[in-house]
Design a protein around this motif. Structure first.
Motif, mmCIF file in Angstrom:
data_model
loop_
_atom_site.group_PDB
_atom_site.id
_atom_site.type_symbol
_atom_site.label_atom_id
_atom_site.label_comp_id
_atom_site.label_asym_id
_atom_site.label_seq_id
_atom_site.Cartn_x
_atom_site.Cartn_y
_atom_site.Cartn_z
ATOM 1 N N ALA A 133 -23.071 6.892 -8.604
ATOM 2 C CA ALA A 133 -23.649 5.567 -7.771
ATOM 3 C C ALA A 133 -23.735 6.395 -6.397
ATOM 4 C CB ALA A 133 -22.596 4.455 -7.771
ATOM 5 N N ILE A 134 -23.068 7.184 -5.816
ATOM 6 C CA ILE A 134 -23.262 7.644 -4.398
ATOM 7 C C ILE A 134 -24.096 8.909 -4.451
ATOM 8 C CG2 ILE A 134 -22.066 8.746 -2.488
ATOM 9 C CD1 ILE A 134 -19.659 6.992 -3.131
ATOM 10 N N ASP A 135 -23.879 9.872 -5.096
ATOM 11 C CA ASP A 135 -24.608 11.115 -5.114
ATOM 12 C C ASP A 135 -26.093 10.703 -5.684
ATOM 13 O OD1 ASP A 135 -22.363 12.648 -4.521
ATOM 14 O OD2 ASP A 135 -22.002 13.265 -6.436
ATOM 15 N N ALA A 136 -26.508 9.917 -6.368
ATOM 16 C CA ALA A 136 -27.671 9.545 -6.848
ATOM 17 C C ALA A 136 -28.650 8.557 -6.040
ATOM 18 C CB ALA A 136 -27.823 8.936 -8.199
ATOM 19 N N LEU A 137 -27.692 7.650 -5.540
ATOM 20 C CA LEU A 137 -28.353 6.428 -4.837
ATOM 21 C C LEU A 137 -28.115 6.405 -3.405
ATOM 22 C CD1 LEU A 137 -27.710 3.664 -7.454
ATOM 23 C CD2 LEU A 137 -29.795 5.182 -7.150
ATOM 24 N N ILE A 138 -26.905 6.952 -2.760
ATOM 25 C CA ILE A 138 -26.556 6.715 -1.429
ATOM 26 C C ILE A 138 -25.886 7.943 -1.098
ATOM 27 C CG2 ILE A 138 -24.952 5.165 0.189
ATOM 28 C CD1 ILE A 138 -24.213 3.501 -2.432
ATOM 29 N N PRO A 139 -26.616 9.071 -0.933
ATOM 30 C CA PRO A 139 -26.255 10.381 -0.861
ATOM 31 C C PRO A 139 -25.534 10.631 0.521
ATOM 32 C CG PRO A 139 -28.895 10.315 -0.522
ATOM 33 C CD PRO A 139 -28.287 9.042 -0.902
ATOM 34 N N ILE A 140 -24.749 11.606 0.864
ATOM 35 C CA ILE A 140 -23.958 12.065 1.800
ATOM 36 C C ILE A 140 -24.180 13.387 2.211
ATOM 37 C CG2 ILE A 140 -21.792 12.038 3.212
ATOM 38 C CD1 ILE A 140 -20.759 9.795 0.908
ATOM 39 N N GLY A 141 -24.563 13.536 3.440
ATOM 40 C CA GLY A 141 -24.766 15.106 3.707
ATOM 41 C C GLY A 141 -23.676 15.573 4.739
ATOM 42 N N ARG A 142 -23.462 16.953 4.786
ATOM 43 C CA ARG A 142 -22.237 17.537 5.586
ATOM 44 C C ARG A 142 -22.596 17.280 7.202
ATOM 45 N NH1 ARG A 142 -21.125 23.236 2.218
ATOM 46 N NH2 ARG A 142 -21.147 22.233 0.291
ATOM 47 N N GLY A 143 -21.775 16.660 7.801
ATOM 48 C CA GLY A 143 -21.920 16.355 9.298
ATOM 49 C C GLY A 143 -22.302 14.879 9.510
ATOM 50 N N GLN A 144 -22.522 14.065 8.183
ATOM 51 C CA GLN A 144 -22.735 12.811 8.363
ATOM 52 C C GLN A 144 -21.330 11.810 8.471
ATOM 53 O OE1 GLN A 144 -25.357 11.670 5.117
ATOM 54 N NE2 GLN A 144 -25.092 9.432 5.506
ATOM 55 N N ARG A 145 -21.502 10.683 8.972
ATOM 56 C CA ARG A 145 -20.409 9.432 9.224
ATOM 57 C C ARG A 145 -20.798 8.396 8.140
ATOM 58 N NH1 ARG A 145 -21.977 9.345 15.311
ATOM 59 N NH2 ARG A 145 -23.807 9.215 14.138
ATOM 60 N N PRO A 165 -32.761 18.573 -4.822
ATOM 61 C CA PRO A 165 -34.164 18.250 -5.114
ATOM 62 C C PRO A 165 -34.250 17.688 -6.506
ATOM 63 C CG PRO A 165 -34.058 20.586 -4.051
ATOM 64 C CD PRO A 165 -32.594 20.181 -4.427
ATOM 65 N N ALA A 166 -33.522 17.848 -7.440
ATOM 66 C CA ALA A 166 -33.461 17.620 -8.833
ATOM 67 C C ALA A 166 -33.089 16.054 -8.848
ATOM 68 C CB ALA A 166 -32.495 18.421 -9.746
ATOM 69 N N TYR A 167 -32.264 15.478 -7.813
ATOM 70 C CA TYR A 167 -31.878 14.028 -7.869
ATOM 71 C C TYR A 167 -33.026 13.371 -7.465
ATOM 72 C CZ TYR A 167 -26.811 14.247 -7.980
ATOM 73 O OH TYR A 167 -25.683 14.318 -8.413
ATOM 74 N N ARG A 168 -34.152 13.817 -6.800
ATOM 75 C CA ARG A 168 -35.471 12.839 -6.447
ATOM 76 C C ARG A 168 -36.424 12.604 -7.646
ATOM 77 N NH1 ARG A 168 -36.202 16.983 -1.259
ATOM 78 N NH2 ARG A 168 -34.199 16.927 -0.535
ATOM 79 N N THR A 169 -36.001 13.383 -8.585
ATOM 80 C CA THR A 169 -36.942 13.399 -9.893
ATOM 81 C C THR A 169 -36.568 11.999 -10.594
ATOM 82 O OG1 THR A 169 -37.278 15.731 -9.729
ATOM 83 C CG2 THR A 169 -38.058 14.633 -11.687
ATOM 84 N N VAL A 170 -35.353 12.017 -10.761
ATOM 85 C CA VAL A 170 -34.623 10.882 -11.644
ATOM 86 C C VAL A 170 -34.331 9.615 -10.961
ATOM 87 C CG1 VAL A 170 -34.072 12.706 -13.151
ATOM 88 C CG2 VAL A 170 -32.335 11.821 -11.737
#
Length: 530
Positions: free
Chosen positions: A158-170, A379-384
């Motif tokens: 649910a997070i990686d696909a819809l609420i992605p987190i990046g390195r350096g984010q809060r 990039p592959a996440y954006r496809t699905v």
């Protein structure tokens, strides 16, 4: 003439040297100032006789207890105790140290459980490091920062696909009590195994038994090898709980300055805010909204601003923060939640209603957001998953309205059936992170209508079959996806083919499963009929 110039130079040099000696002597005398405790309160002390003490300086009481200078009043000094006050009483002597609060930093901290002052709590002996750093430190300048564009995989679909987190984010994690906030953070720590990301778990005001369970789970999952636990339990003095997140951040910044990636979890900042309110009221500082002092926003903003992604000149390291806060009766508009929502780069909201229904993790997709967004996704996440969030939110709203109707149109019924399967796919057990390639295969299966005719009760079995088949038969494609390669049409067809075969092997009545004729015609989340 030359002799006079030489004599003048010698006198100037001697005077400069004499001045330095006097300054050092004066500083030494000041550091030897001795104060007297006037009164002792709950975690605080009022001290007289330290006219030159500075704000946030560490002082030492007779017996070895430490305190942090908090208030500088005309006649006395307010000190926050960092140790137990059982041995202190009026008349106890207090000495200056001339130092601010600093903590040990280095690789020796990995795998250890320590308190905010660096003292061991795991029975493994003293932590011996070669360097110490101040707990309080200015946040990196804007010009020293780089864009947040590298994903930090949590292993949670649910997070990686819809609420992605990046390195350096809060990214803020919030919700009512017992909704799985800490579990979400622990899953993220466990998923960093083998990804060259170091982790720090800072427990603020938690029960010792709860933290002990967290440590046991991290050990069982093999995550303590790259994790440091900084613990200020509920029974500890308020001062120790107040300095805990700053001390943990200083330990994390040591690795960040070396160009390494660090994840830090603050569990939780609600207890931190209450501790600061308690200290401030005891020190007679003016109360504001909900009795919190006026600078409650500042103490959290200066903490979370230290999390960032540094540019290449600064080594390229990153510090990702997952602060946790607790809401009451789902009120995310309360004082502390709104403060932290405005400071962070997004929030993950855990709903008690979903938790009670058994939708775990209980992430409310509609109220959760990542302000960095798809820039940090593979990039592959954006496809699905491009339309998955919107379609799922529409399903939830449609499901609420459908309760009032007895007859539904066929298109509405199909939308509801698809949405229920998406919700079932987003369920995930704790401590079982899922690789990115497997997540994409599962998401692709549900958006391409492969699971539309699979009974809800068998969705979990079908998902396991897809995961096993993809990992076994398309190992090379999995590695390409996780390395950042885009998903081509041929790759998409290969994933769908393997998923279709895997589903057919586990579903009882395979003849009832209706697959779309051409997978390429189902790239969006529309129904097959459309």
């Amino acid at each position: 003439m030359k002799q006079e110039e030489t004599l003048q130079t010698v006198l100037q040099d001697n005077f400069a040297l004499y001045t330095q000696v006097l300054d050092r002597h004066e500083a030494k005398l000041r550091s030897q100032e001795i104060g007297i405790v006037q009164s002792i309160g709950q975690g605080i002390a009022k001290v007289a006789g330290l006219p030159n003490v500075q704000s946030e300086e560490i002082v030492r009481f007779t017996g070895g207890s430490l305190g942090l200078v908090f208030n500088l009043d005309p006649d006395e000094v307010g000190v926050v105790l960092l140790d137990s006050s059982d041995q202190l009483q009026s008349g106890t002597q207090v000495r200056r140290t001339g130092k601010v609060l600093d903590v040990p930093v280095g690789d020796k901290l990995l795998g250890r459980v320590i308190d905010p002052l660096g003292r061991p709590l795991d029975g493994k002996g003293v932590v011996r490091t070669s360097e110490r750093r101040p707990a309080e430190r200015d946040a990196p300048n804007i010009m020293d920062r780089a864009p947040v564009n590298v994903p930090l995989q949590t292993g949670i679909k649910a997070i990686d696909a819809l609420i992605p987190i990046g390195r350096g984010q809060r990214e803020l994690i919030l919700g009512d009590r017992q909704t799985g906030k800490s579990g979400l953070a622990l899953d993220t720590i466990i998923n960093q195994k083998g990804k060259n990301i170091l982790c720090i778990y800072c427990a603020i005001g938690q029960r010792s038994a709860a933290v002990a369970k967290v440590i046991a789970d991290l050990k069982e999952q093999g995550a303590m090898a790259y994790t440091t636990v900084v613990m200020a339990a509920a029974e500890k003095p308020p001062g120790l709980k107040y300095v805990a997140p700053y001390a943990a951040t200083a330990m994390a910044e040591y690795f960040t300055d070396q160009g390494r990636d660090v994840l830090i979890v603050y569990d939780d900042l609600t207890n931190h805010a209450r501790t600061y309110r308690e200290i401030s009221l005891l020190m007679r500082r003016p109360p504001g909204r909900e009795a919190y002092p006026g600078d409650i926003f500042y103490i959290h903003s200066r903490l979370l601003e230290r999390s960032t992604h540094l540019n290449a000149k600064r080594g390229g390291g990153s510090l990702t923060a997952l602060p946790i806060i607790e809401t009451e009766a789902q009120n995310i508009a309360a004082y502390i939640p709104t403060n932290l929502i405005s400071i962070t780069d997004g929030q993950i909201y855990l709903s008690p209603i979903l938790f009670q229904k058994g939708v775990l993790p209980a992430i409310d997709i509609g109220k959760s957001v990542s302000r960095v967004g798809g820039k940090t996704q593979l990039p592959a996440y954006r496809t699905v998953s491009g339309d998955l969030r919107l379609s799922y939110s529409q399903f939830e709203e449609l499901e609420a309205f459908s309760r009032f109707g007895t007859r539904l149109e066929e298109s509405t019924r199909l939308t509801l059936e698809r949405g229920r399967r998406v919700r079932e796919i987003l369920k995930q057990k704790q401590y079982i992170p899922m690789p990115a390639a497997v997540q994409i295969a599962v998401m692709l299966s549900v958006t391409a209508a492969l699971l539309d005719s699979v009974p809800i009760a068998e969705i979990a079995i079908a998902e396991q079959a897809i995961a096993q088949a993809i990992s076994t038969e398309l190992a090379d494609l999995c590695r390409q996806i996780e390395s950042g390669a885009a998903l081509k049409d041929a790759d998409r067809d290969a994933l769908l083919k393997v998923a279709k075969t895997a589903i057919a092997t586990v579903v009882k009545d395979t003849k009832d499963i209706k697959y779309p004729k051409d997978a390429k015609d189902n790239k969006d989340t529309k129904d097959t009929k459309e």
